[in-house]
Design an enzyme around this catalytic site. Structure first.
Site, PDB file in Angstrom:
ATOM      1  N   TYR A 246       0.898 -13.497  75.771  1.00 29.15           N
ATOM      2  CA  TYR A 246       0.940 -14.732  76.552  1.00 29.15           C
ATOM      3  C   TYR A 246       1.771 -14.431  77.787  1.00 29.15           C
ATOM      4  CZ  TYR A 246      -0.833 -17.601  72.692  1.00 29.15           C
ATOM      5  OH  TYR A 246      -1.603 -18.156  71.715  1.00 29.15           O
TER       6      TYR A 246
ATOM      7  N   THR B 137      -4.392 -13.178  76.362  1.00 30.54           N
ATOM      8  CA  THR B 137      -4.973 -14.494  76.069  1.00 30.54           C
ATOM      9  C   THR B 137      -5.057 -15.291  77.364  1.00 30.54           C
ATOM     10  OG1 THR B 137      -4.210 -14.506  73.792  1.00 30.54           O
ATOM     11  CG2 THR B 137      -4.641 -16.643  74.781  1.00 30.54           C
TER      12      THR B 137
ATOM     13  N   HIS C  91     -10.217 -19.363  70.765  1.00 33.56           N
ATOM     14  CA  HIS C  91      -8.865 -19.522  70.223  1.00 33.56           C
ATOM     15  C   HIS C  91      -8.916 -20.188  68.847  1.00 33.56           C
ATOM     16  CE1 HIS C  91      -4.606 -19.264  71.918  1.00 33.56           C
ATOM     17  NE2 HIS C  91      -4.426 -19.661  70.675  1.00 33.56           N
TER      18      HIS C  91
END
Length: 369
Positions: A130, A156, A255
């Site tokens: 992240y 991500t 996700h």
């Protein structure tokens, strides 16, 4: 409990064993959870066209990911907070993946650090990233992962904000006492405190960079030699941009249906992404994979491999490392049987002609891969 014969059976065991807040965190999706159901149901609408009278006495499931040899095209997706499922958490998962000869992806929000996971012994490991507002934190984390022997970054890209996960809001989700985001220990980044909704949602709002864009994929390439997999692509347009940005691969992912509800199942989005990538970079599928038949369907639609997520934490909750080893053994066995009954002895034998989809039944032209 009776003998577990497929990975889905671990979910019911996990539900009995885990505190409600932990189980709901792993199991739930965003809002109406339409995509959560669809991630599974879409697989059931793809049917086989098996070929018969082929010598299937020897079957080879080996493949490679980013030049690294793995025993089967089935890898472990990043799932956060694994020690919430079992005291050994990511250690158990890392050992199980290595024993199965496949790759594990460690979450940024792991409850074990990159160094701790590396200390479990050899194995192919990727690091899910992240991007935080503080880019120095990002650089430090990426360098630590590289130094610890991780082989790729799974970036991500679908989480500028956290999706509305109503179970976490109801439960006022926070990490249980004694557990921390190990990769961020010692950094002054604020804690995941009790909030009036989900503690995780508040943490993300404070820390994760909403300005993240394609230029940052290029920036990441300037700070690491690790290849970058862009995780969270579900359209042809973004697949083309991923290729142009220098990504080493794409992970088709929604996700785990935890971000934007009413996006297609990943298996439904896969062919569009594969066609757009034009074979220039590999495309992987993450989301809804529970059976060896699902793996075969994904490969027939052009995936180079698949990732499994939730079944790992449910198996971990039920039986620790033995549970994770067992799901990998079961799905491998199922996939091998599917290959044999489909008339395929190696992965390159699996073609688009081995399946037919809803689109095929409606007479839509099959994209030529």
């Amino acid at each position: 409990m009776g003998e577990v014969t497929n990975m889905m059976e671990y979910q019911a065991i996990a539900k009995q064993k885990l505190p409600k807040m932990a189980y709901d965190y792993y199991a739930s999706g965003a809002e109406d959870e339409w995509t959560l159901k669809e991630n599974r149901e879409a697989f059931s609408r793809i049917l086989f066209r098996p070929r018969i009278l082929i010598d299937v006495s020897s079957i080879d499931m080996t493949t490679s990911v980013l030049g690294l040899k793995i025993s089967m095209p089935i890898m472990l997706a990043p799932t956060a907070f694994q020690k919430m499922a079992h005291p050994e958490g990511e250690f158990a998962t890392a050992r199980a993946a290595a024993a199965a000869g496949t790759a594990m992806t460690l979450s940024s929000w792991a409850t074990s650090s990159v160094e701790e996971v590396a200390s479990t012994g050899p194995g192919i490991r990727f690091f899910q990233l992240y991007v935080y507002k503080d880019r120095k934190v990002v650089e430090q984390l990426v360098r630590r992962a590289e130094k610890a022997g991780f082989k790729a970054i799974a970036l991500t890209v679908d989480t500028p904000r956290l999706g509305r996960r109503e179970a976490d809001i109801k439960n006022r989700f926070v990490l249980p006492p004694g557990l921390t985001l190990k990769n961020f220990e010692g950094l002054d980044l604020g804690k995941m405190d009790q909030a009036n909704d989900s503690g995780l949602a508040s943490y993300v709002a404070g820390q994760i960079d909403r300005t993240l864009s394609w230029k940052d994929v290029k920036w990441l390439q300037t700070i690491t030699t690790m290849p970058i997999l862009v995780k969270g692509v579900i359209t042809a347009e973004d697949a083309r941009l991923a290729v142009h940005s220098g990504a080493a691969g794409i992970i088709v992912s929604n996700h785990g249906a935890r971000q934007l509800d009413y996006v297609p199942a990943t298996i439904s989005a896969l062919e569009e992404v594969v066609t757009a990538a034009q074979g220039r970079i590999p495309v992987y599928l993450d989301g809804g994979v529970r059976r060896g038949t699902d793996v075969f369907k994904a490969l027939a639609l052009g995936a180079a491999g698949v990732f499994i997520g939730r079944p790992v934490v449910f198996a971990l909750a039920a039986e620790g490392e033995a549970g994770v080893r067992n799901i990998l053994r079961m799905i491998r066995e199922e996939f091998e049987i599917t290959m044999a009954l489909g008339g395929c002895t190696k992965l390159s034998d699996i073609t688009r002609r081995h399946i037919f989809t809803e689109g095929d039944r409606l007479g839509r032209p099959v994209p030529r891969l």
